[in-house]
Design a protein around this motif. Structure first.
Motif, mmCIF file in Angstrom:
data_model
loop_
_atom_site.group_PDB
_atom_site.id
_atom_site.type_symbol
_atom_site.label_atom_id
_atom_site.label_comp_id
_atom_site.label_asym_id
_atom_site.label_seq_id
_atom_site.Cartn_x
_atom_site.Cartn_y
_atom_site.Cartn_z
ATOM 1 N N PRO A 35 16.506 -2.541 29.850
ATOM 2 C CA PRO A 35 16.923 -3.878 29.832
ATOM 3 C C PRO A 35 16.396 -4.465 28.435
ATOM 4 O O PRO A 35 16.861 -5.753 28.242
ATOM 5 N N LEU A 36 15.565 -3.828 27.642
ATOM 6 C CA LEU A 36 15.240 -4.363 26.467
ATOM 7 C C LEU A 36 16.214 -3.888 25.256
ATOM 8 O O LEU A 36 16.479 -4.956 24.493
ATOM 9 N N THR A 37 16.795 -2.893 25.353
ATOM 10 C CA THR A 37 17.483 -2.415 24.230
ATOM 11 C C THR A 37 19.096 -2.140 24.549
ATOM 12 O O THR A 37 19.818 -1.889 23.786
ATOM 13 N N GLN A 38 19.218 -2.199 25.870
ATOM 14 C CA GLN A 38 20.709 -1.854 26.319
ATOM 15 C C GLN A 38 21.272 -2.968 27.137
ATOM 16 O O GLN A 38 20.580 -3.985 27.742
ATOM 17 N N TYR A 39 22.640 -2.961 27.146
ATOM 18 C CA TYR A 39 23.064 -3.737 28.154
ATOM 19 C C TYR A 39 24.599 -2.995 28.823
ATOM 20 O O TYR A 39 24.988 -2.048 28.355
ATOM 21 N N GLN A 40 24.985 -3.575 29.947
ATOM 22 C CA GLN A 40 26.087 -2.577 30.680
ATOM 23 C C GLN A 40 27.236 -3.463 30.609
ATOM 24 O O GLN A 40 27.441 -4.405 30.611
ATOM 25 N N ARG A 41 28.120 -2.544 30.202
ATOM 26 C CA ARG A 41 29.460 -2.999 30.050
ATOM 27 C C ARG A 41 30.607 -1.970 30.561
ATOM 28 O O ARG A 41 30.536 -0.711 30.088
ATOM 29 N N CYS A 46 25.412 0.086 27.165
ATOM 30 C CA CYS A 46 25.687 -0.003 25.676
ATOM 31 C C CYS A 46 24.708 -0.501 24.933
ATOM 32 O O CYS A 46 23.679 -1.145 25.362
ATOM 33 N N GLN A 47 24.398 -0.314 23.474
ATOM 34 C CA GLN A 47 23.174 -0.113 22.608
ATOM 35 C C GLN A 47 23.232 -1.661 22.127
ATOM 36 O O GLN A 47 24.370 -2.350 21.664
ATOM 37 N N MET A 48 21.970 -2.303 21.875
ATOM 38 C CA MET A 48 21.828 -3.771 21.549
ATOM 39 C C MET A 48 21.619 -3.859 20.239
ATOM 40 O O MET A 48 20.964 -2.675 19.479
ATOM 41 N N CYS A 49 21.735 -4.865 19.178
ATOM 42 C CA CYS A 49 21.439 -4.848 17.903
ATOM 43 C C CYS A 49 19.849 -5.058 17.788
ATOM 44 O O CYS A 49 19.273 -5.969 18.566
ATOM 45 N N PRO A 50 19.269 -4.638 16.727
ATOM 46 C CA PRO A 50 17.833 -4.754 16.620
ATOM 47 C C PRO A 50 17.345 -6.185 16.238
ATOM 48 O O PRO A 50 18.389 -6.783 15.627
ATOM 49 N N CYS A 61 30.304 0.490 21.732
ATOM 50 C CA CYS A 61 29.209 0.358 22.695
ATOM 51 C C CYS A 61 28.098 1.059 22.317
ATOM 52 O O CYS A 61 27.006 0.796 22.542
ATOM 53 N N ALA A 62 28.427 2.456 21.939
ATOM 54 C CA ALA A 62 27.250 3.517 21.703
ATOM 55 C C ALA A 62 26.738 3.253 20.127
ATOM 56 O O ALA A 62 25.672 3.140 19.978
ATOM 57 N N GLU A 63 27.668 2.567 19.395
ATOM 58 C CA GLU A 63 27.281 2.244 17.864
ATOM 59 C C GLU A 63 27.805 0.853 17.574
ATOM 60 O O GLU A 63 29.040 0.918 16.945
ATOM 61 N N PHE A 78 16.262 -7.670 20.625
ATOM 62 C CA PHE A 78 17.257 -7.047 20.580
ATOM 63 C C PHE A 78 18.430 -8.018 21.204
ATOM 64 O O PHE A 78 18.020 -8.556 22.345
ATOM 65 N N THR A 79 19.378 -8.033 20.514
ATOM 66 C CA THR A 79 20.493 -9.046 20.904
ATOM 67 C C THR A 79 21.963 -8.532 20.984
ATOM 68 O O THR A 79 22.096 -7.434 20.171
#
Length: 331
Positions: A35-41, A46-50, A61-63, A78-79
């Motif tokens: 929940p801190l660094t990823q989101y579901q799509r 998927c990876q969030m931006c730092p 989603c991965a990059e 992370f957003t």
């Protein structure tokens, strides 16, 4: 229990069991994401931006494609947001400033400038600290949140200016050889003055130095004068000795006249002449050695020789002087 009641309970249990089965199936189908660094799509994590960046729509989603925040912007987590957050504005006209340099990863805080404190809990503007006047010092110095609290300077200390942070200073302690000329107060320091004894010692030293210099100068002058008088005395003695050996000019001239009148030219010894020389009287072995000076005969002792009627007579200087005086009286 009636037949209808039993049928109603059975239907409720069946519906509950169906709902629970459906939820379990749905949970098992979805993946577990951070929940801190990823989101579901679309069923994927998927990876969030730092922090310090925002997300662009061009990434995968991965990059994901992340963009660095601009000046006066920040992102502290992370957003998946497309824009960064704006930094707060610290208005210098309201005596506000940033506590530290702006960061792209955290929110900057505003604070009051040095010498100011917040006018309210919201700290929308800052006001200057109160000043403590002469004779007063701060009990509590002002800071960002509260004003200065002043108190009168305690005994033995002073403050001579108005300031919100100038503490009361201790009085000066006079050193050895000095005494308190003016007592201190809560507004002024102690004034130290030199002791009279110190002045007297300095005056005595100065007088001794002056007297010593004067004595040295007098001694030099006395020695120089003594040397001059000694040199003059030596010259006078030498002159007196020479005067005793030589007859006075007037006496010598009178003797020359008497001798010229008394001795005929024929009876006077004639000097022998040699080639290229002058007349030198012949030496008389039996008589005393005579020297001819200015037409007069002198012995080795400086006595004068007179001739009368062809007879030589040696006169002492004293007799010749008395004879000269008698001749002058007769003339």
């Amino acid at each position: 229990m009636s037949r209808c009641s039993i049928l109603s309970l059975t239907m409720k249990k069946m519906i509950t069991m169906l709902i629970m089965w459906t939820f379990t199936e749905m949970t098992a189908a979805q993946p577990l994401c951070d929940p801190l660094t990823q989101y579901q799509r679309n069923g994927e994590c998927c990876q969030m931006c730092p922090p310090g960046t925002s997300m662009s729509s061009l990434g995968t989603c991965a990059e994901p494609m992340c963009r660095i925040c601009d000046e006066d912007e920040y992102q502290d987590t992370f957003t998946v947001e497309a824009n960064c957050k704006r930094q707060p504005y610290c208005d210098p006209n309201k005596n506000l400033e940033f506590v530290k340099e702006k960061s792209k990863t955290e929110k900057s805080a505003c604070a009051c400038q040095h010498g100011f404190h917040c006018s309210s809990d919201a700290c929308l503007t800052c006001v200057p600290h109160s000043s403590c006047g002469p004779g007063w010092g701060p009990l509590v110095e002002g800071n960002q949140t509260h004003d200065t609290v002043c108190r009168r300077c305690p005994e033995g200390t002073f403050s001579s200016k108005s300031s919100w942070d100038a503490v009361c200073v201790r009085w000066t302690e006079c050193e050895s050889g000095y005494h308190v000329g003016q007592s201190g107060s809560d507004k002024s320091d102690v004034v130290c003055e030199k002791s009279q004894r110190q002045h007297a010692v300095i005056a005595i030293i100065v007088v001794l130095l002056v007297v010593g210099v004067a004595l040295i100068a007098a001694a030099k002058i006395w020695f120089s004068r003594g040397r001059k008088e000694e040199s003059k005395g030596k010259g006078c003695v030498e002159a007196c000795v020479q005067c005793d050996n030589d007859p006075p000019r007037e006496e010598k001239a009178l003797l020359d006249r008497q001798t010229a009148d008394a001795v005929p030219e024929a009876d006077m010894p004639q000097p022998s002449m040699e080639e290229g020389g002058t007349g030198v009287p012949e030496e008389n072995e039996d008589g005393p050695n005579l020297a001819v000076t200015g037409g007069l005969l002198f012995t080795d002792n400086g006595n004068y020789v007179t001739q009368e009627n062809g007879k030589s007579e040696v006169l002492s200087r004293q007799e010749s002087q008395s004879g000269t005086l008698l001749s002058e009286k007769s003339l």
